[in-house]
Design a protein around this motif. Structure first.
Motif, PDB file in Angstrom:
ATOM      1  N   VAL A  53      52.451  38.927  85.085  1.00 25.11           N
ATOM      2  CA  VAL A  53      51.743  39.105  83.813  1.00 25.11           C
ATOM      3  C   VAL A  53      50.410  39.809  84.040  1.00 25.11           C
ATOM      4  O   VAL A  53      50.007  40.704  83.272  1.00 25.11           O
ATOM      5  N   GLY A  54      49.702  39.426  85.111  1.00 22.08           N
ATOM      6  CA  GLY A  54      48.441  40.081  85.414  1.00 22.08           C
ATOM      7  C   GLY A  54      48.602  41.560  85.725  1.00 22.08           C
ATOM      8  O   GLY A  54      47.803  42.395  85.283  1.00 22.08           O
ATOM      9  N   ASN A  56      51.065  43.474  84.660  1.00 27.20           N
ATOM     10  CA  ASN A  56      51.384  44.126  83.393  1.00 27.20           C
ATOM     11  C   ASN A  56      50.139  44.309  82.527  1.00 27.20           C
ATOM     12  O   ASN A  56      49.982  45.330  81.848  1.00 27.20           O
ATOM     13  N   ALA A  57      49.262  43.324  82.555  1.00 27.64           N
ATOM     14  CA  ALA A  57      48.031  43.443  81.770  1.00 27.64           C
ATOM     15  C   ALA A  57      47.149  44.569  82.298  1.00 27.64           C
ATOM     16  O   ALA A  57      46.573  45.348  81.520  1.00 27.64           O
ATOM     17  N   ALA A  60      48.644  47.761  81.322  1.00 28.24           N
ATOM     18  CA  ALA A  60      48.452  48.007  79.889  1.00 28.24           C
ATOM     19  C   ALA A  60      47.050  48.518  79.591  1.00 28.24           C
ATOM     20  O   ALA A  60      46.867  49.419  78.761  1.00 28.24           O
ATOM     21  N   LEU A  61      46.052  47.945  80.247  1.00 28.71           N
ATOM     22  CA  LEU A  61      44.681  48.410  80.018  1.00 28.71           C
ATOM     23  C   LEU A  61      44.511  49.866  80.457  1.00 28.71           C
ATOM     24  O   LEU A  61      43.869  50.667  79.760  1.00 28.71           O
ATOM     25  N   ALA A 199      49.681  43.186  69.747  1.00 28.42           N
ATOM     26  CA  ALA A 199      49.903  42.012  70.595  1.00 28.42           C
ATOM     27  C   ALA A 199      51.325  41.485  70.457  1.00 28.42           C
ATOM     28  O   ALA A 199      51.960  41.102  71.456  1.00 28.42           O
TER      29      ALA A 199
END
Length: 342
Positions: A53-54, A56-57, A60-61, A199
């Protein structure tokens, strides 16, 4: 550095982050499926899930930043670099070499993307969706996602397609937010609604990808990679006024590059499918099958006590020459005599 080069550089780093997350998700999905518990609540207690998840985050940023400096038709096709990076990463984690077909797919994908960059590059975006357009796009996409995520055959590819569409629409809505931040395109409360839509689609795309990767990484990631830029390009070309450069020759170059890149993605997806004999143990540079356990031996029954045998079967066999006669021992069965005197 021009806006186009900055958008390309940010997209490259974002693709590496997404590829690393995809490999981690695929391994986690395979492990949880083998253990028979792939529920979402169990994933919340798994550190590997949060690491994915990190990643992917972070990807994404970086992707959001790229959308601030590049158009959808430029940034979204670069998402194919995720698959290009995921193949060698997955091969390294599996302890094998990158196959020739994987190298061929990588070269074709990069060549097709290079052709797309020539026609899709342009100035930084300055147009945004209105709230009405954003809601219509979100409603139509949600209906399509519901159809793709229904129960049925081949859920992996359908979930991968749905994940790609959700991610592409999330990118299109994200670009509206990034452009609106620098101008009076959307009031604050309308921007808040669009942010909620972003989101929702981003989280839905992540969960749909996790489900798709249960059947392997290659084909689902390829379908996801192709569906993402298609969804974003439809929004960009139809609602945001984006266009391709070069006129008719530019359109031909775009179509040719798209076909070459798509064929490269297909090769990568086929080559990165699960290899036969994946359960082999890697030792040094060779893959050695794991040692086979010997079949269990059947237990040998204990001999029955003499007292339980019929009288006719209690007669001692005649020993071979050179061995003492049973009568030399205690209590011979025939006469009941004791041992011979010395």
């Amino acid at each position: 550095m021009t806006a186009t080069l900055l958008a390309v550089a940010l997209s490259l780093i974002s693709a590496v982050a997404y590829a690393t997350a995809a490999v981690a998700q695929e391994r986690l999905a395979a492990r949880t499926a083998a253990q028979g518990h792939g529920g979402g609540l169990r994933l919340l207690a798994n550190s590997a899930w949060w690491a994915a998840v990190g990643l992917n985050a972070g990807g994404a940023l970086l992707h959001v930043a790229a959308l601030r400096y590049g158009t959808l038709t430029l940034v979204q096709p670069l998402g194919a670099l995720t698959l290009v990076a995921a193949v060698p990463l997955g091969a390294h984690r599996a302890g094998r070499r990158v196959a020739r077909r994987e190298w061929q797919g990588t070269v074709l994908t990069l060549a097709g993307l290079a052709a797309l960059l020539l026609t899709a590059s342009g100035p930084a975006p300055d147009d945004a969706l209105s709230l009405t357009e954003a809601l219509l796009v979100a409603g139509a996409t949600s209906t399509l996602l519901a159809l793709l995520a229904r129960p049925g055959g081949r859920p992996g590819l359908r979930h991968a397609t749905a994940s790609g569409l959700a991610s592409g629409i999330a990118s299109a809505l994200t670009q509206t937010l990034t452009v609106s931040a620098g101008g009076p395109h959307l009031p604050l409360w309308q921007a808040g609604i669009v942010a909620l839509l972003v989101a929702a689609f981003a989280a839905g795309g992540l969960l749909l990808a996790q489900t798709a990767y249960r059947g392997g990484l290659g084909a689902p990631l390829a379908v996801l990679t192709l569906a993402n830029p298609v969804a974003a390009a439809v929004v960009g070309l139809s609602l945001l006024g984006e266009h391709l450069r070069g006129g008719a020759p530019g359109l031909g170059l775009t179509l040719g590059g798209a076909l070459v890149a798509a064929w490269g993605v297909v090769l990568l997806s086929r080559a990165s499918a699960r290899q036969p004999g994946a359960s082999t143990v890697v030792r040094g540079s060779a893959s050695v099958p794991p040692p086979q356990e010997a079949p269990p031996r059947e237990p040998v029954p204990d001999p029955l006590p003499v007292e339980t045998l019929p009288l006719a079967l209690r007669t001692a066999p005649v020993p071979p020459p050179g061995l003492p006669h049973p009568a030399d021992g205690p209590a011979h069965a025939h006469g009941g005599r004791g041992p011979r005197a010395a």
